[in-house]
Design a protein around this motif. Sequence first.
Motif, PDB file in Angstrom:
ATOM      1  N   ASN A  29       0.836  -1.201   0.000  1.00  0.00           N
ATOM      2  CA  ASN A  29       0.000   0.000   0.000  1.00  0.00           C
ATOM      3  C   ASN A  29       0.865   1.243   0.000  1.00  0.00           C
ATOM      4  O   ASN A  29       2.053   1.200   0.281  1.00  0.00           O
ATOM      5  N   THR A  30       0.263   2.351  -0.334  1.00  0.00           N
ATOM      6  CA  THR A  30       1.041   3.564  -0.531  1.00  0.00           C
ATOM      7  C   THR A  30       1.646   4.099   0.753  1.00  0.00           C
ATOM      8  O   THR A  30       2.630   4.825   0.720  1.00  0.00           O
ATOM      9  N   ARG A 104      -7.202   4.442 -14.243  1.00  0.00           N
ATOM     10  CA  ARG A 104      -7.699   3.619 -13.132  1.00  0.00           C
ATOM     11  C   ARG A 104      -8.322   2.323 -13.616  1.00  0.00           C
ATOM     12  O   ARG A 104      -8.482   1.374 -12.850  1.00  0.00           O
ATOM     13  N   ASN A 105      -8.678   2.257 -14.886  1.00  0.00           N
ATOM     14  CA  ASN A 105      -9.223   1.025 -15.455  1.00  0.00           C
ATOM     15  C   ASN A 105      -8.244   0.355 -16.413  1.00  0.00           C
ATOM     16  O   ASN A 105      -8.604  -0.547 -17.156  1.00  0.00           O
ATOM     17  N   ASN A 110      -2.069  -0.852  -9.066  1.00  0.00           N
ATOM     18  CA  ASN A 110      -1.418  -0.258  -7.910  1.00  0.00           C
ATOM     19  C   ASN A 110      -0.038  -0.858  -7.672  1.00  0.00           C
ATOM     20  O   ASN A 110       0.904  -0.158  -7.290  1.00  0.00           O
ATOM     21  N   GLY A 138      -6.291   9.538  -2.845  1.00  0.00           N
ATOM     22  CA  GLY A 138      -7.477   8.717  -3.104  1.00  0.00           C
ATOM     23  C   GLY A 138      -7.163   7.620  -4.087  1.00  0.00           C
ATOM     24  O   GLY A 138      -6.238   6.838  -3.891  1.00  0.00           O
ATOM     25  N   ASP A 139      -7.938   7.572  -5.176  1.00  0.00           N
ATOM     26  CA  ASP A 139      -7.672   6.548  -6.182  1.00  0.00           C
ATOM     27  C   ASP A 139      -6.865   7.105  -7.352  1.00  0.00           C
ATOM     28  O   ASP A 139      -6.710   6.433  -8.374  1.00  0.00           O
ATOM     29  N   GLN A 140      -6.335   8.294  -7.214  1.00  0.00           N
ATOM     30  CA  GLN A 140      -5.496   8.876  -8.258  1.00  0.00           C
ATOM     31  C   GLN A 140      -4.062   8.364  -8.132  1.00  0.00           C
ATOM     32  O   GLN A 140      -3.514   8.282  -7.030  1.00  0.00           O
ATOM     33  N   ARG A 141      -3.470   7.981  -9.247  1.00  0.00           N
ATOM     34  CA  ARG A 141      -2.086   7.510  -9.274  1.00  0.00           C
ATOM     35  C   ARG A 141      -1.363   8.252 -10.391  1.00  0.00           C
ATOM     36  O   ARG A 141      -1.641   8.056 -11.570  1.00  0.00           O
TER      37      ARG A 141
END
Length: 377
Positions: A29-30, A104-105, A110, A138-141
Amino acid sequence: MGWFLCSGKSKKKAKKDQDKKSDDQIPSNTEKLKTNSSFDVKKEGPKDGGSGHIAAHTFTFRELATATKNFRADCLLGEGGFGRVYKGRLESTNQIVAIKQLDRNGLQGNREFLVEVLMLSLLHHPNLVNLIGYCADGDQRLLVYEYMPLGSLEDHLHDLPPDKRRLDWNTRMKIAAGAAKGLEYLHDKANPPVIYRDLKCSNILLDEGYHPKLSDFGLAKLGPVGDKTHVSTRVMGTYGYCAPEYAMTGQLTLKSDVYSFGVVLLEIITGRKAIDNSRAAGEHNLVAWARPLFKDRRKFSQMADPMLQGQYPARGLYQALAVAAMCVQEQPNMRPLIADVVTALTYLASQKYDPETQPVQRPSSASSTPRMRREQR
């Protein structure tokens, strides 16, 4: 960037830590990006701080949105299976950067994001792209790199517009030698060694003066240590660059990277793509097309990129093709060590070709190449 899954299925998250063939022990995890790492890198100049801490800067999503004018279309540099890359300017430093926004798709998950941050935070070399920072809001990478103004090697080899400058022989050998040096650092300087696993022309970026840097480390893996001969993993990479033994067995070694480098070197010499279905039957696969030609030195001149217009040294062409031929040997133990590839290509890059004083002549015999060690790594 054209990733594909050759075989096997994606592992479920619950089984990642139990699977003996799972990818390297990368933080899951981050939050762990902020912890110390046991990954050790032998010092390679002042950039290697000797610390296990993650050095990359943490950005907020707002900062990167501002840098790219809210990811405006005219800031877009390119896109692939991973997502999109934008050119941006950081307000805090006024620095021009390249910002990769992961889809994200998309194919890069991750795990690959974490691998890239860890690898590029801990590995530093003039021929590796510099990671400035990342965003994990959040869900931004997002990943923030130094901006490479000349794009990728692929941009200069394939599907060129009529007004784009063609790479001359000297520049091609300079790029080949530099890319090999980046790979040598991963194999021989990093401890444990790193297997790049996704070497291809689109992942070799070019700075001012056509200085090459390897990029996109999401598929990189820690290599075998001790008495182990390989790393077992699911087979991932790019079709046309994947070493045959790795594609068939999932057994990954440093020599898998050497094969991929051989394909890239062939692209540099011939101007052909690794896979090109628009060509005639029998010429779709670059390595398959080249192998019979390697056996007849009278056909070597046929392998030179027509865009060179005959402006290359005959001896240099012979030697570069000999290096490529050894790298793409089907048997991994027959391929040279990357250090020996560096030696050969550094020599070739030092032999400057001047079309004014060295007109092209049809060679009458094949020239010798520096002898390479072929020990199994």
